[in-house]
Scaffold this motif. Structure first.
Motif, short mmCIF file in Angstrom:
data_model
loop_
_atom_site.label_atom_id
_atom_site.label_comp_id
_atom_site.label_asym_id
_atom_site.label_seq_id
_atom_site.Cartn_x
_atom_site.Cartn_y
_atom_site.Cartn_z
N VAL A 225 0.72 6.18 0.80
CA VAL A 225 -0.12 5.85 2.24
C VAL A 225 1.22 4.86 3.12
O VAL A 225 1.81 4.11 2.30
CB VAL A 225 -1.28 5.55 2.22
CG1 VAL A 225 -2.06 6.72 1.78
CG2 VAL A 225 -1.64 4.26 1.72
N PRO A 226 1.17 5.03 4.31
CA PRO A 226 2.07 3.85 4.81
C PRO A 226 1.63 2.75 4.64
O PRO A 226 0.47 2.40 4.44
CB PRO A 226 1.66 4.59 6.39
CG PRO A 226 1.33 5.80 6.53
CD PRO A 226 0.65 6.07 5.37
N LEU A 227 2.74 1.59 4.61
CA LEU A 227 2.35 0.55 4.46
C LEU A 227 1.27 -0.19 5.27
O LEU A 227 0.39 -1.09 4.74
CB LEU A 227 3.67 -0.49 4.49
CG LEU A 227 5.01 -0.01 3.76
CD1 LEU A 227 6.12 -1.06 3.82
CD2 LEU A 227 4.46 -0.24 2.23
N GLN A 228 1.32 0.04 6.76
CA GLN A 228 0.05 -0.37 7.31
C GLN A 228 -1.29 0.04 6.88
O GLN A 228 -2.10 -0.81 7.06
CB GLN A 228 0.22 -0.10 8.89
CG GLN A 228 1.57 -0.38 9.58
CD GLN A 228 2.82 0.57 9.20
OE1 GLN A 228 2.69 1.40 8.20
NE2 GLN A 228 3.99 0.72 10.15
N VAL A 229 -1.27 1.23 6.58
CA VAL A 229 -2.62 1.90 6.12
C VAL A 229 -2.95 1.03 4.83
O VAL A 229 -4.01 0.46 4.56
CB VAL A 229 -2.78 3.33 5.59
CG1 VAL A 229 -4.04 3.66 5.25
CG2 VAL A 229 -2.09 3.96 6.85
N THR A 230 -1.96 0.66 3.95
CA THR A 230 -2.26 -0.06 2.58
C THR A 230 -2.67 -1.50 2.81
O THR A 230 -3.71 -1.94 2.21
CB THR A 230 -1.01 -0.30 1.87
OG1 THR A 230 -0.50 1.15 1.35
CG2 THR A 230 -1.36 -0.93 0.42
#
Length: 457
Positions: A58-63
């Motif tokens: 998943v995108p780094l921001q979501v992580t």
């Protein structure tokens, strides 16, 4: 017959969802064997973060949002302690709500709800205005007002175009009298010379093909100008009426729920600053107090706009005097066809959306679950789910963040196993669309207000 190469290719394109499913499953022994150890629970979350940051399933921001959900859920840190590394707690709640709202806006679910409500209202302007205000108020309870208004404005423009045309158009076969025009619920402010219908027909009968008398030409010109002025005034009144109804209902709906406006969240945070956590108002208590008041205000606003612009008074008089062609129906449009033009427009707009998709149905289930979570956090008339966790760990912002994360993970299309499918896995929501929805400037502004209040504790 599928080969091993095709199976491996399929697993490669679906690797993201496999990582999301298998990582917690393979790391679960850390929880099962040593759940009582806080260090073990912390290691479980850290291992998941390491895998997701390495693979970028998943995108780094979501992580980066995962600790906001998992640390409080597993009792590693309180929600307040986790938020100190991001922003204040009500900021986190507001961002999570914006993320979920961006998923709804991405698939046009709010537009479908609005069109469906207007279709149920029919073609009468007063009922259309009421349906518009109700659906706008409902959507504004969960989505920021700016997004709701920007979505419904094109629908309002189309409605005004059709209503103004229908209420001023004169048929060649049948001319509408003043009483027939009142069934639209619109008062016609004619500012022109009034010509008697019999004199008008007599003047028109005397017109010859070769030469038209000057007086007859002047009369016809004044009639055309009166008709144009009439149509312009009706359009202006309808535009003002529906736009005011849209703005009023959005404001009232935003105040009906605790998450409908960031100002409510600031107020709730201030209660905790000046008093204690028990002084905070729960979502259910706010709804029980504010929703009836805002509903009554919305109905009063609709009645005022209808009286001022749509001549609701004449409808009430006609109802009491039974001046309607159909019993039990007051001030309905006398439609020549079975379906009014405005209804056909709404049906066309609704049909253009196509059938309900898997993503829309999934979002409805997710949003209903979130509403239940908000309402039953501390309902007071029964134990809430908040009592199941240690105090201060799992809050409404925690669950809302978890629901926002689910929107990135759930599939955007109905899952099916097809070895030949080479399309990568896509979730309901992408970070780009969520990021565009979040009003970062508003968050900074609200943070500045909160910072000024903090030292006064």
């Amino acid at each position: 017959m599928t080969s091993c190469k095709d199976a491996l290719r399929y697993l490669y394109f679906k690797r993201n969802i496999l990582i999301l499913l298998l990582t917690p499953l393979l790391l679960s022994p850390l929880l099962i064997i040593h759940y009582e150890s806080q260090a073990s629970r912390c290691a479980f979350v850290l291992a998941i973060l390491a895998v997701l940051w390495t693979t970028q399933a998943v995108p780094l921001q979501v992580t980066g949002l995962i600790p906001l959900f998992m640390y409080p859920l597993f009792g590693v840190l309180t929600m307040a302690d986790v938020c100190t590394f991001y922003m204040v707690e009500f900021h986190v709640l507001f961002v999570a709500i914006m993320v979920i709202a961006s998923a709804i806006q991405r698939y046009g679910l709010h537009r479908r709800i609005a069109l469906r409500a207007l279709l149920l209202a029919g073609s009468d302007p007063k009922r259309l205005l009421l349906a518009l205000m109700i659906v706008t108020g409902f959507l504004s309870m969960w989505i920021v007002n700016l997004a709701v208004v920007s979505m419904i404005v094109p629908i309002v423009v189309a409605l005004v175009d059709q209503l103004s045309t229908s209420c001023t158009e004169v048929s060649e076969d049948e001319k509408e009298s003043d009483e027939e025009k009142k069934h639209c619920g619109i008062t016609f402010p004619l500012e022109a010379v009034i010509v008697d219908s019999s004199d008008q027909e007599e003047e028109r009968g005397n017109v010859e093909v070769e030469g038209i008398p000057n007086q007859s030409m002047e009369i016809l010109t004044k009639i055309e100008k009166a008709h144009e002025e009439n149509q312009k005034n009706i359009r202006q009144d309808l535009t003002t009426c529906f736009n005011l109804g849209l703005v009023y209902s959005a404001t009232m709906g935003g105040a009906a729920s605790l998450v409908g406006n960031p100002m409510q969240l600031i107020m709730n945070a201030n209660l905790e600053i000046y008093y204690n956590s028990e002084a905070k108002i729960s979502f259910g208590n706010w709804m029980l107090f504010a929703a009836p008041i805002q509903l009554a205000s919305l109905l009063l606003g609709w009645a005022w706009l209808s009286l001022f612009y749509l001549d609701l008074k004449m409808c009430i008089v006609n109802c009491f005097q039974k001046r309607t062609s159909k019993p039990g129906r007051c001030c309905q449009r006398n439609e020549n066809n079975e379906e009014a033009r405005i209804v056909r427009l709404l049906r066309k707009e609704y049909s253009d959306l196509g059938p309900m998709t898997w993503a829309e149905n999934t979002l409805i289930v997710v949003f209903l679950f979130l509403m239940l979570v908000w309402f039953f956090e501390e309902p007071n008339f029964m134990p809430g789910w908040n009592d199941l966790f240690p105090e201060g760990y799992v809050l409404s912002s925690t669950i809302t963040t978890g629901v926002a994360l689910i929107c990135f993970i759930l599939p955007s299309k109905k899952p099916k196993i097809d070895i030949l499918d080479e399309k990568p896995y896509t979730g309901l929501l992408e970070w780009k669309s969520a990021e565009a929805m979040i009003p970062w400037g508003l968050l900074i502004y609200v943070g500045g207000i909160y910072l000024q209040l903090k030292p006064l504790r």
